[in-house]
Design an enzyme around this catalytic site. Sequence first.
Site, PDB file in Angstrom:
ATOM      1  N   GLY A  12      -3.825  -3.131  12.251  1.00  0.00           N
ATOM      2  CA  GLY A  12      -3.489  -2.799  10.867  1.00  0.00           C
ATOM      3  C   GLY A  12      -3.959  -3.843   9.872  1.00  0.00           C
ATOM      4  O   GLY A  12      -4.388  -4.942  10.243  1.00  0.00           O
ATOM      5  N   LEU A  14      -2.251  -5.637   7.656  1.00  0.00           N
ATOM      6  CA  LEU A  14      -1.450  -6.855   7.535  1.00  0.00           C
ATOM      7  C   LEU A  14      -1.775  -7.852   8.645  1.00  0.00           C
ATOM      8  O   LEU A  14      -1.981  -9.046   8.386  1.00  0.00           O
ATOM      9  CB  LEU A  14       0.051  -6.524   7.532  1.00  0.00           C
ATOM     10  CG  LEU A  14       0.997  -7.707   7.383  1.00  0.00           C
ATOM     11  CD1 LEU A  14       0.697  -8.504   6.106  1.00  0.00           C
ATOM     12  CD2 LEU A  14       2.453  -7.244   7.395  1.00  0.00           C
ATOM     13  N   ASP A  39       3.266  -1.454  24.301  1.00  0.00           N
ATOM     14  CA  ASP A  39       3.868  -0.202  23.824  1.00  0.00           C
ATOM     15  C   ASP A  39       5.306  -0.482  23.385  1.00  0.00           C
ATOM     16  O   ASP A  39       6.194  -0.678  24.214  1.00  0.00           O
ATOM     17  CB  ASP A  39       3.829   0.842  24.949  1.00  0.00           C
ATOM     18  CG  ASP A  39       4.437   2.173  24.523  1.00  0.00           C
ATOM     19  OD1 ASP A  39       4.866   2.288  23.353  1.00  0.00           O
ATOM     20  OD2 ASP A  39       4.481   3.090  25.364  1.00  0.00           O
ATOM     21  N   ASP A 105       9.661  -0.492   0.489  1.00  0.00           N
ATOM     22  CA  ASP A 105      10.392  -0.052  -0.704  1.00  0.00           C
ATOM     23  C   ASP A 105      10.875   1.401  -0.565  1.00  0.00           C
ATOM     24  O   ASP A 105      11.734   1.846  -1.311  1.00  0.00           O
ATOM     25  CB  ASP A 105       9.512  -0.201  -1.952  1.00  0.00           C
ATOM     26  CG  ASP A 105       8.191   0.551  -1.852  1.00  0.00           C
ATOM     27  OD1 ASP A 105       7.679   0.730  -0.726  1.00  0.00           O
ATOM     28  OD2 ASP A 105       7.648   0.959  -2.902  1.00  0.00           O
ATOM     29  N   TYR A 128       9.671   8.992   6.573  1.00  0.00           N
ATOM     30  CA  TYR A 128       9.116   7.637   6.708  1.00  0.00           C
ATOM     31  C   TYR A 128      10.153   6.593   6.302  1.00  0.00           C
ATOM     32  O   TYR A 128      10.468   5.665   7.056  1.00  0.00           O
ATOM     33  CB  TYR A 128       7.845   7.496   5.869  1.00  0.00           C
ATOM     34  CG  TYR A 128       7.394   6.062   5.698  1.00  0.00           C
ATOM     35  CD1 TYR A 128       6.912   5.332   6.780  1.00  0.00           C
ATOM     36  CD2 TYR A 128       7.469   5.431   4.458  1.00  0.00           C
ATOM     37  CE1 TYR A 128       6.520   4.003   6.628  1.00  0.00           C
ATOM     38  CE2 TYR A 128       7.070   4.108   4.297  1.00  0.00           C
ATOM     39  CZ  TYR A 128       6.605   3.401   5.386  1.00  0.00           C
ATOM     40  OH  TYR A 128       6.225   2.095   5.233  1.00  0.00           O
ATOM     41  N   TRP A 153       3.501  -1.057  -1.766  1.00  0.00           N
ATOM     42  CA  TRP A 153       2.144  -0.732  -2.220  1.00  0.00           C
ATOM     43  C   TRP A 153       1.087  -1.698  -1.676  1.00  0.00           C
ATOM     44  O   TRP A 153       0.286  -2.265  -2.420  1.00  0.00           O
ATOM     45  CB  TRP A 153       2.095  -0.714  -3.739  1.00  0.00           C
ATOM     46  CG  TRP A 153       2.962   0.307  -4.420  1.00  0.00           C
ATOM     47  CD1 TRP A 153       4.092   0.910  -3.932  1.00  0.00           C
ATOM     48  CD2 TRP A 153       2.776   0.840  -5.748  1.00  0.00           C
ATOM     49  NE1 TRP A 153       4.622   1.773  -4.855  1.00  0.00           N
ATOM     50  CE2 TRP A 153       3.831   1.754  -5.991  1.00  0.00           C
ATOM     51  CE3 TRP A 153       1.836   0.633  -6.742  1.00  0.00           C
ATOM     52  CZ2 TRP A 153       3.961   2.454  -7.188  1.00  0.00           C
ATOM     53  CZ3 TRP A 153       1.976   1.324  -7.935  1.00  0.00           C
ATOM     54  CH2 TRP A 153       3.012   2.231  -8.154  1.00  0.00           C
TER      55      TRP A 153
END
Length: 285
Positions: A12, A14, A39, A105, A128, A153
Amino acid sequence: MTLNVLITGSNGQLATCIKDLEKQHPNLSFIYTNSSQLDLTNQEAINSFFETNKIDWCINCAAYTAVDKAETDTENAFKVNEQGPKHLALACDKHNVKLIHVSTDFVFDGSKSSPYNEEDQTKPLGVYGASKLQGELAIKDVMNAFFIVRTSWLYSEHGNNFMKTMLRLAKTNKELNIVADQVGTPTYAKDLAGALLSIITSNSNKYGVYHYSNEGVTSWYDFAKAIFDISEIEIKVNPIPSNEFPTPAKRPSYSVLDKQKIKENLNIETLYWRERLKKAIESLY
């Protein structure tokens, strides 16, 4: 003394930003894992990994982040976002590993009109947000030595995100319609990565839930305008209300985060979103 840091979700944006900052942290040794290597939905696999590797800290960057898809793919969203953190927390607690977990958020419903602090009531609008909130609660149930960091965001030069989508769409469109009635704060993922690593290097024991984003407030429409302005791209951007761009998942209309606690307790600074966007765009070229 070198500290061993496990990073999950290594594919990802990040985790990739953490890789970019590695050289700034010579006393940290990183172990990166993706879902095929570790996993998180399998407790036995996690226990075995923790037994065979010496780990001091874990930063959980793994998440199911397809907000709209989660509305129908509920089981997988909860597997990754609730069960994963729970399994990690159990292993961390057993092996005396400190956990940093990244949340969102989207645990809030957006009905507030001033920045959300860590004590505000959570009330996610969709699957989510609900799955991420359950992940937070699972960690709190299991262990004490944790930092849950909610952010908003996220974008960077890596992975898929709003900034890169806008730059891609600008190549084939003369104008774009962008939602103008959802307000929050864009966060450069490299800044978040730096903040997470500074929690480790400060060796703080002020555990708990924290909010981190860049500074300032904007809408998706103004965020898009800033991306094109900084990139010097000529394109017409039209502001539209959310109801003209229906999505399977409802999003909070206001999700600005209050960063006072992370500044005071952990001495972490937050920088203005537009300056950081400029930095991110510059690093693309």
